[in-house]
Write a protein that holds these residues in place. Structure first.
Motif, PDB file in Angstrom:
ATOM      1  N   ALA A  82       0.838  -1.183   0.000  1.00 51.14           N
ATOM      2  CA  ALA A  82       0.000   0.000   0.000  1.00 51.14           C
ATOM      3  C   ALA A  82       0.879   1.240   0.000  1.00 51.14           C
ATOM      4  N   SER A  98      -2.000   8.001   3.567  1.00 50.44           N
ATOM      5  CA  SER A  98      -2.351   6.880   2.707  1.00 50.44           C
ATOM      6  C   SER A  98      -2.805   7.394   1.349  1.00 50.44           C
ATOM      7  N   SER A 100      -4.396   5.557  -0.670  1.00 55.10           N
ATOM      8  CA  SER A 100      -5.685   4.924  -0.952  1.00 55.10           C
ATOM      9  C   SER A 100      -6.834   5.748  -0.424  1.00 55.10           C
ATOM     10  N   ARG A 343       3.022   1.202  -6.391  1.00 55.80           N
ATOM     11  CA  ARG A 343       2.165   0.368  -7.239  1.00 55.80           C
ATOM     12  C   ARG A 343       2.182   0.832  -8.688  1.00 55.80           C
TER      13      ARG A 343
END
Lengths: 417, 162
Positions: A82, A98, A100, A343
């Motif tokens: 992550a 984060s 995300s 990612r």
């Protein structure tokens, strides 16, 4: 006496319980270090904080996009842990966010903090990060003091000053820090005669080595990026190629590759793409970054008439042999930096125009920096001092072709490698 | 909350201080599930719940009802997340959420509800909360919760019967 449950409700309850059994967290909870909590404060204080945050968010204007010099995977490859982004807030907070959710995972430095030497950690202007530490540049009070770069462990711990300069970039092995600063010319009659130096500092010993010097005071390095093997540096910014020439004739904007293993020569460093003249209002290449682990280079292409006017930005991959480019992404807003997270997701910070204002320095420097599309900090010729730009940014993440804001009102940001 | 953790954490509350680590460990799975039902993505749910725990570690927690406080915090975090995603919608060509995690079918069905309806339904039928507690979390009256749930069930009736 309660009424009998709706059959749909009963069915839904069963489906949810079945589905819940399939939902198993993919990772363990990271337990915070604090084990207890204090009794609640009055609700009104939270309302004030929320309102303050809303006002701050509403006033955020700039967005920056950045390429990750330390991305571990190629763009678009997916996978990886992550992703997290390190953001520097305007009030001095240094936080891990984060990508995300936009939620704050850790706060490394709070408002009003000081380093081990007692220096207040306020007025942050830039950040770079290794896997172990953040290196945050702070502008010291008083224009005659150079910015200080502080090392802040990502796992927590006190900040420690390690260098003076701006636009620092830490090597991937966390052993060297490249930075830019103006130094007085040795033997010069006036302290206003300075040269812009790119310096590499050994973080273990503190030893410094000037690896590149500008030939004129108008040179200004906007960003530095280490190659995966830590043997090359990408230098993006404004370069003066003749000290005696007029700035408009001798100034070039672009991205240069410096081979640290080779002596300086007419071909070292060299522009990875043809440079442009900032006064001709052509498309400029900026913010060169090494992307991934194979030494690929990406640059930003921006043809904004000035930093205060919105324009589209293209993210380009550069073939250094043929000096040709291919488009990685096209962004419909002005971009000055970009990163790819672990990612391979493009992380972008955009700067909108309402808060944009020219920085009042010398005319030649201001115009050239504006043409770069980004003013993170501005060098003046006054005894090697610096003045921070008024930039505020919002971190944007591109997923499935759309952008999501994960942090607003930040001074600087970088991917946590 | 879900059947596996309910009860076990309610004893952790203390008037003076709260065993947050114990609360976190026993509630982690259930809170991730709750958040997954609310936002449709397990990956994002894990991050959201982690964020919530981090915030609670440095902020205030209602010592009298820590689980209830934690649950409300997670729900609020999910609602904030959805609001941010709605902003993203304005720029999204397809106008659909990406529920990238299992169990997709149920999450897709829930995704057809409004966030308030979805929250009410999840808290009612997954967390098994009474209407009064759901009303506290949603900042509305119990009658409104009843109405939200009923309208949501009408919406879901067709989907669940197919």
């Amino acid at each position: 006496v309660s009424a009998p449950e709706d059959p749909v409700g009963s069915q839904l309850r069963k489906l949810m319980l079945d589905a819940a059994r399939q939902i198993q967290p993919s990772r363990a909870l990271r337990v915070p270090t604090s084990g207890t909590s204090t009794p609640p404060r009055r609700r009104i204080s939270r309302v004030v904080v929320v309102l303050g945050a809303c006002v701050a968010a509403a006033s955020a204007a700039f967005v920056v996009v950045a390429f990750g010099p330390r991305a571990q995977v190629a763009p678009g490859s997916g996978g990886g842990p992550a992703a997290e982004v390190l953001v520097i807030r305007a009030d001095g907070r240094v936080q891990v966010v984060s990508l995300s959710t936009g939620g704050v995972l850790r706060t490394l430095v709070g408002p009003g903090a000081v380093d081990v030497a007692g220096n207040r950690l306020d007025h942050p202007v830039a950040v770079t990060a290794s896997a172990d530490a953040a290196y945050v540049t702070y502008r010291r009070s008083g224009v005659t003091l150079e910015p200080t770069i502080e090392r802040i462990p990502l796992t927590g711990g006190p900040a420690r000053p390690v260098a003076s300069g701006i636009d620092a970039a830490v090597s991937r092995d966390d052993t060297k820090l490249a930075l830019f600063r103006f130094d007085a010319v040795s033997g010069a009659q006036s302290s206003s005669i300075v040269t812009g130096n790119v310096t590499v500092q050994n973080l273990a010993t503190g030893a410094q080595q000037v690896v590149y010097s500008s030939t004129g005071a108008v040179s200004f390095i906007e960003s530095l990026s280490w190659s995966p093997d830590d043997e090359d540096l990408l230098m993006s910014g404004l370069f003066a190629n003749a000290a005696s020439a007029t700035p408009t004739a001798s100034t070039e904007v672009g991205v240069q590759l410096l081979d640290l293993e080779q002596p300086l020569s007419s071909n070292n460093p060299h522009f990875v793409l043809p440079p442009t003249n900032p006064f001709e209002r052509k498309t400029n290449m900026s913010d060169g970054q090494f992307v991934g682990s194979n030494g690929e280079i990406a640059v930003l292409s921006n043809n904004a008439p000035s930093a205060c006017e919105p324009s589209a930005t293209r993210v380009l991959s550069v073939d250094t042999r043929s000096r040709t480019t291919s488009e990685i992404a096209s962004v419909n807003f002005a971009v000055s930096q970009a990163y790819f997270d672990t990612r391979g997701t493009l992380v972008a910070l955009e700067r909108s125009t309402p808060d944009c204002r020219e920085v009042p320095t010398t005319a030649s420097t201001t115009t050239a920096l504006s043409a770069l599309g980004s003013v993170k900090s501005v060098g003046t010729t006054g005894g090697g001092s610096f003045t921070a730009g008024p930039s505020r940014y919002a971190v944007e993440v591109r997923r499935a072709g759309t952008w999501t804001e994960v942090a607003a009102d930040v001074v600087a940001a970088t991917i946590v490698p | 909350m879900g059947p596996e953790a309910s009860g076990s954490v309610s004893e952790l509350g203390d008037e003076a201080s709260i065993d947050l680590i114990g609360l976190f460990r026993t509630s982690w799975v259930d809170m991730v599930r709750l958040a997954t039902f609310l936002i449709g993505s397990q990956t994002a749910a894990e991050d959201l719940v982690q964020d919530t725990f981090e915030r609670l570690a440095v902020r205030d927690v209602d010592a009298a009802a820590p689980v209830r406080y934690l649950r409300a915090s997670v729900v609020n975090a999910c609602r904030s997340y959805r609001r941010r995603r709605l902003v993203e919608f304005r720029h999204r060509p397809s106008g659909t959420f990406c529920a990238e995690d299992h169990p997709r079918e149920l999450l897709d069905v829930l995704g057809r509800l409004s966030m308030r309806q979805r929250t009410a339904v999840v808290l009612r039928y997954y967390a098994d909360l009474p209407e009064s507690e759901i009303a506290d979390i949603l900042h509305c009256r119990p009658g409104t919760v009843r109405s939200l749930v009923q309208r949501a069930l009408l919406e879901l009736k067709k989907e669940l019967s197919t």
